[in-house]
Design a protein around this motif. Sequence first.
Motif, PDB file in Angstrom:
ATOM      1  N   ARG A   7      38.992  44.349  44.204  1.00  0.00           N
ATOM      2  CA  ARG A   7      38.330  43.703  45.325  1.00  0.00           C
ATOM      3  C   ARG A   7      39.116  42.464  45.762  1.00  0.00           C
ATOM      4  O   ARG A   7      39.517  41.647  44.945  1.00  0.00           O
ATOM      5  N   GLY A  34      31.742  37.525  43.841  1.00  0.00           N
ATOM      6  CA  GLY A  34      30.773  37.437  42.764  1.00  0.00           C
ATOM      7  C   GLY A  34      31.361  36.914  41.477  1.00  0.00           C
ATOM      8  O   GLY A  34      30.943  37.314  40.381  1.00  0.00           O
ATOM      9  N   ASP A  35      32.337  36.008  41.585  1.00  0.00           N
ATOM     10  CA  ASP A  35      32.999  35.467  40.400  1.00  0.00           C
ATOM     11  C   ASP A  35      33.408  34.031  40.707  1.00  0.00           C
ATOM     12  O   ASP A  35      34.038  33.769  41.739  1.00  0.00           O
ATOM     13  N   THR A  63      31.839  32.534  54.435  1.00  0.00           N
ATOM     14  CA  THR A  63      31.389  32.679  53.052  1.00  0.00           C
ATOM     15  C   THR A  63      32.541  32.317  52.136  1.00  0.00           C
ATOM     16  O   THR A  63      33.696  32.608  52.435  1.00  0.00           O
ATOM     17  N   GLU A 110      34.266  32.875  46.235  1.00  0.00           N
ATOM     18  CA  GLU A 110      33.496  33.045  45.004  1.00  0.00           C
ATOM     19  C   GLU A 110      32.233  33.854  45.267  1.00  0.00           C
ATOM     20  O   GLU A 110      31.845  34.710  44.460  1.00  0.00           O
ATOM     21  N   GLU A 111      31.586  33.609  46.393  1.00  0.00           N
ATOM     22  CA  GLU A 111      30.383  34.364  46.738  1.00  0.00           C
ATOM     23  C   GLU A 111      30.717  35.798  47.111  1.00  0.00           C
ATOM     24  O   GLU A 111      29.980  36.729  46.771  1.00  0.00           O
ATOM     25  N   ARG A 136      39.794  37.989  42.118  1.00  0.00           N
ATOM     26  CA  ARG A 136      39.347  37.444  40.845  1.00  0.00           C
ATOM     27  C   ARG A 136      40.564  37.085  40.013  1.00  0.00           C
ATOM     28  O   ARG A 136      41.624  37.691  40.136  1.00  0.00           O
ATOM     29  N   THR A 157      38.371  32.448  41.134  1.00  0.00           N
ATOM     30  CA  THR A 157      39.148  33.193  42.124  1.00  0.00           C
ATOM     31  C   THR A 157      40.502  32.525  42.307  1.00  0.00           C
ATOM     32  O   THR A 157      40.657  31.317  42.096  1.00  0.00           O
TER      33      THR A 157
END
Length: 262
Positions: free
Chosen positions: A81, A44-45, A37, A40-41, A62, A48
């Motif tokens: 995160r 959720g932004d 993955t 960015e996925e 982020r 990065t």
Amino acid sequence: MERVQEHAVTTEADSPAGRPDQTEPALELLVHGVGGTTPEEMLGDPRTVRVTGDDTAAVFRRATDVDAESRPADQRTGPIREAYVWCNLTSGNGTRALWLLLLPFMVVNLAHWMRPTARGRRRTVRFYGLLVRLAGLTLTVLLVAAACEVALDLAAWQCAGTRACADQHTWLGFLSPTVSHDSWWSRPGRRLALAALVPTALTVLLWYLSRRTWSAYESQQPMNRRPEPEDETGHSSLGRPGFWYGRRLVARLRAAPRRPGS
């Protein structure tokens, strides 16, 4: 996708006015599965930034959380995160199978990191480290000695020196005095010298693999964080900024085992 959450270990009694200490923000590590993955996925932004690692494996944040440790006063609704992307570790050409040669040495590394906690027993820790280093050196000697046994003794000396064996293994014919009619390479000293190239090549391959690991992974600088004491604390060793930075230590171990405490 797996989540591994690491919190700053504090209690209300450790901070003034009964409030938890906010100087060490909590971290939430996101690890993708075998499918892979993008960071960015995972975060959720679309914005990065890679904070550590390389093109093979890296940790992303982020863009707004890159310098989060330097802004402890910011009000946060959750942990910082981080996304660990490792999909390139399992991709590559067929030469990656050569890493199987280092599998026994990986077991020695596990023996080192599986050492039980021994606070206040520095001599015991150093003696344990010496034993692990000697085990690694012994494995290296056994591996090279096995290559010498097969190449020099079984192939060049015994098989090439026997006509029946040399006839069965035609690729050894030029080393056999009877099959090659006393060719230049059939002399015992010369065929042993030629067979010695096999353990030499194995030694060079081990050196190359260890140097590649040392330069590509062990030499990666950790993130800029405040220094921590050398003594063991209540925090996990995985949380130490320099846990994965083993440039000096691995360089010393690659050279030879040293005395305890070196």
